[in-house]
Design an enzyme around this catalytic site. Structure first.
Site: not given
Ligand code: DON
Length: 309
Positions: A64, A67, A191, A243, A261
């Protein structure tokens, strides 16, 4: 105040000792293979120093954190019109939550939750094939880091696509409200691939330096975005970058940050430095457990906070 280099080394040594490292994400199977003992930290200062400790040269999945860069690109493409399709409020919900979308007519709360980032991917698709949009994002990040070796980890992208039922649900749901202009499959292709970009802490801190320097690359003086836009991206990072843990991160660390993540966090000390930390184990909100603690310690040692500039 200690020297920054010494502070980074101290924080890395302290983190190496800890056994409470959080849990590596397993919902993307490929991420579950990463060694939870890894720890890296890097700082790139506005006066041109690149300082590191631990596994700061090892690439990890930025997830993320990407982003921040897709938001920057999309704002460059469509300007403030972006905010008609994505909100600017913290969600107070997990990154992959669907609950607010129904009441809010398919407009995601902010560009950093998954739904918001999928809309940003849809914006970047305008006039492009997915392959071209993905290439544009990767080249932008390579340009920011001044490093053409940054790559997309195709195995991570495939692993996420194969298990991305939540994201397919979010994309289909937003499509039903008319807030995706392309097929969900295509926006998700963009994405999943930008989330699968792999970078080291050093590369990531270099890529973030324009945000610490009023929108300009401090090494070249070239403008990436206006000073106002850099401030606003920083505001989004502070309020939404972690978040439902964003308030806690602002309280403890006191600087804008964006987590992923994969266990990475990009932190910005405006006017001073761009920071990147990586520790794969996550806390209950899906943010790097030791990464947050390391930034909290570093900020305290260096007396860094946007509330006490
Ligand atoms: O869409 C997802 O779940 C992952 N590609 C990215 C989520 C993420 O990195 C949330 N961060 N803490």
């Amino acid at each position: 105040m200690p020297e920054l280099e010494q502070a980074l080394a101290e924080v890395a040594a302290e983190m190496a000792e800890r056994t409470d490292r959080g849990d590596v994400a397993t919902y993307i199977p490929q991420l579950g293979k990463v060694d939870p003992r890894k720890f890296g930290i890097a700082a790139v200062t506005n006066d041109g120093r690149v300082l590191m400790a631990g596994d700061a040269d090892e690439a990890f999945s930025i997830q993320s954190i990407s982003k921040v860069f897709t938001l920057t690109l999309a704002l460059g493409n469509v300007g403030d019109a972006l905010w008609q399709r994505v909100g600017r409020e913290p969600s107070g919900n997990p990154f992959n939550s669907i609950v607010q979308l129904e009441q809010e007519n398919g407009i995601p709360r902010n560009p950093f939750i998954n739904a918001g980032a999928i809309v940003v991917s849809d914006i970047l698709l305008a006039g492009h094939q997915p392959r071209e949009a993905i290439g544009e994002i990767l080249r932008f990040i390579q340009f920011l880091a001044d490093d053409e070796t940054v790559i997309i980890d195709r195995e991570v992208a495939a692993s996420e696509r194969a298990t991305g039922y939540r994201n397919f649900a979010l994309a289909n749901y937003m499509k039903s409200f008319g807030n995706l202009h392309h097929e969900p499959e295509l926006a998700l292709g963009v994405y999943f691939h930008h989330c699968a970009i792999a970078m080291s802490c050093r590369q990531l801190a270099l890529a973030g330096r324009f945000l610490a320097n009023s929108g300009k690359n401090p090494a070249t003086g070239h403008s990436v975005v206006s000073a106002e836009r850099a401030r606003r991206i920083g505001a989004m990072m502070l309020t939404c970058g972690h978040y439902d843990g964003s308030g806690d991160f602002a309280f403890r660390v006191g600087i804008p940050g964006k987590s992923g993540v994969g266990g990475g966090i990009l932190g910005i000390v405006p006017g001073v430095a761009s920071l990147a930390v990586w520790s794969p184990g996550l806390n209950a909100n899906g943010n790097s457990k030791l990464g947050s603690i390391a930034l909290e310690k570093l900020a305290r040692m260096m007396n860094w906070s946007i509330f006490a500039p």
